[in-house]
Design a protein around this motif. Structure first.
Motif, PDB file in Angstrom:
ATOM      1  N   GLU A  54      -3.431  13.767   3.814  1.00  9.27           N
ATOM      2  CA  GLU A  54      -3.791  12.367   3.574  1.00  9.27           C
ATOM      3  C   GLU A  54      -5.291  12.229   3.764  1.00  9.27           C
ATOM      4  OE1 GLU A  54      -1.437   9.946   6.146  1.00  9.27           O
ATOM      5  OE2 GLU A  54       0.411  10.935   5.549  1.00  9.27           O
ATOM      6  N   TYR A  97       5.679   7.866  10.678  1.00  3.75           N
ATOM      7  CA  TYR A  97       4.377   7.310  11.027  1.00  3.75           C
ATOM      8  C   TYR A  97       4.507   6.261  12.136  1.00  3.75           C
ATOM      9  CZ  TYR A  97       3.060   9.758   6.815  1.00  3.75           C
ATOM     10  OH  TYR A  97       2.866  10.741   5.872  1.00  3.75           O
ATOM     11  N   GLU A 103       0.809  -1.221   0.000  1.00  4.44           N
ATOM     12  CA  GLU A 103       0.000   0.000   0.000  1.00  4.44           C
ATOM     13  C   GLU A 103       0.842   1.270   0.000  1.00  4.44           C
ATOM     14  OE1 GLU A 103      -3.322   0.604   0.074  1.00  4.44           O
ATOM     15  OE2 GLU A 103      -4.074  -1.451   0.108  1.00  4.44           O
ATOM     16  N   PHE A 104       1.982   1.270   0.741  1.00  5.28           N
ATOM     17  CA  PHE A 104       2.643   2.532   1.032  1.00  5.28           C
ATOM     18  C   PHE A 104       4.112   2.640   0.630  1.00  5.28           C
ATOM     19  CE2 PHE A 104      -0.767   2.093   4.253  1.00  5.28           C
ATOM     20  CZ  PHE A 104      -1.518   3.214   3.904  1.00  5.28           C
ATOM     21  N   ASP A 143       5.193   5.145  -2.142  1.00  4.58           N
ATOM     22  CA  ASP A 143       4.850   6.557  -1.998  1.00  4.58           C
ATOM     23  C   ASP A 143       6.113   7.401  -2.110  1.00  4.58           C
ATOM     24  OD1 ASP A 143       4.015   9.085  -1.154  1.00  4.58           O
ATOM     25  OD2 ASP A 143       2.523   8.246   0.208  1.00  4.58           O
ATOM     26  N   GLY A 144       6.174   8.249  -3.118  1.00  5.03           N
ATOM     27  CA  GLY A 144       7.385   9.005  -3.418  1.00  5.03           C
ATOM     28  C   GLY A 144       7.812   9.999  -2.364  1.00  5.03           C
ATOM     29  N   LYS A 145       6.913  10.338  -1.424  1.00  4.20           N
ATOM     30  CA  LYS A 145       7.293  11.327  -0.416  1.00  4.20           C
ATOM     31  C   LYS A 145       8.435  10.810   0.454  1.00  4.20           C
ATOM     32  CE  LYS A 145       3.637   9.802   2.724  1.00  4.20           C
ATOM     33  NZ  LYS A 145       2.252  10.067   3.120  1.00  4.20           N
ATOM     34  N   TYR A 146       8.469   9.515   0.715  1.00  4.85           N
ATOM     35  CA  TYR A 146       9.543   8.974   1.537  1.00  4.85           C
ATOM     36  C   TYR A 146      10.896   9.217   0.883  1.00  4.85           C
ATOM     37  CZ  TYR A 146       6.057   6.344   4.245  1.00  4.85           C
ATOM     38  OH  TYR A 146       5.005   5.981   5.044  1.00  4.85           O
TER      39      TYR A 146
END
Length: 220
Positions: free
Chosen positions: A193, A114, A24-25, A28-31
């Motif tokens: 989010e 998180y 799912e995560f 995610d490009g933010k990481y």
């Protein structure tokens, strides 16, 4: 009936849904952008602690691939077992970060993506004090924390039928806790989010009294 320990809900949830959560995560490009910015501010072969490292993808992997000496800790035994396979160049330990012991000034950076939001509020505050002690002078704390105050459980997390638990303080409280721990908040960024979001904090440990390092984001 006695209420279940929220940490046990978190541990069991990630034990059962480790692979599902990665699917799912992890992409995610933010990481990647956050970790790339952190790497620009670290010395070569920095000692980095990843709190709530999960299966190691992508945060521990990216830091390890950048040449840093990565230590990851997670309450989920399944996550740690997978991390040791997926990121063989890092060191991982299974445990509760609110009780684990590290020597003062052990790390150039502490990362908590998180993770603090799965820890009871009073323990979040105390953990920030421990993080401040673990950082070397001028070291970085990078972490996502609550934007609005909320504590609760999702009994059908990720549509799986598995329960998960969170506890958020609001952004102002988190900022105050970070400051009271002795760290210097360099910047914060709202991360949307769904209908709400979290706050990404960049903070540094005081150095030798010189001006704090330039922050990667504008505060606000």
């Amino acid at each position: 009936m006695k209420a279940e320990d929220p940490k046990e809900l978190v541990r069991r949830g990630y034990d059962l849904l480790s692979e599902r959560y990665e699917q799912e995560f992890a992409a995610d490009g933010k990481y990647q952008s956050w970790i790339a910015e952190l790497c620009e501010r670290l010395p070569a072969q920095a000692a980095v602690l990843d709190i709530g490292c999960g299966c190691g993808i992508p945060v521990a992997r990216d830091l390890s691939d950048a040449g840093h000496r990565l230590t990851g800790i997670d309450i989920s035994e399944v996550q740690i077992r997978r991390a040791r396979v997926l990121v063989p160049g890092a060191a991982f330990m299974h445990g509760d970060v609110t009780t684990v012991e590290f020597a003062p000034a052990s790390f150039d950076a502490v990362v908590a993506m998180y993770t603090l939001i799965h820890i009871p509020l009073e323990q979040q505050r105390l953990l920030l004090e421990r993080i401040a002690a673990w950082l070397r002078p001028g070291g970085w704390f990078l972490g996502t924390m609550g934007h609005l105050a909320w504590t609760g459980t999702d009994s059908d997390w990720l549509g799986s039928g598995v329960a998960m638990w969170w506890s958020h303080a609001d952004a102002a409280t988190n900022r105050d806790w970070i400051t009271r721990s002795g760290l210097i908040v360099q910047a914060e960024e709202f991360v949307p989010e769904g209908d709400s979001g979290h706050v990404l904090f960049w903070a540094t440990s005081p150095d030798d009294g010189t001006e704090s390092p330039a922050s990667p984001h504008q505060t606000g």
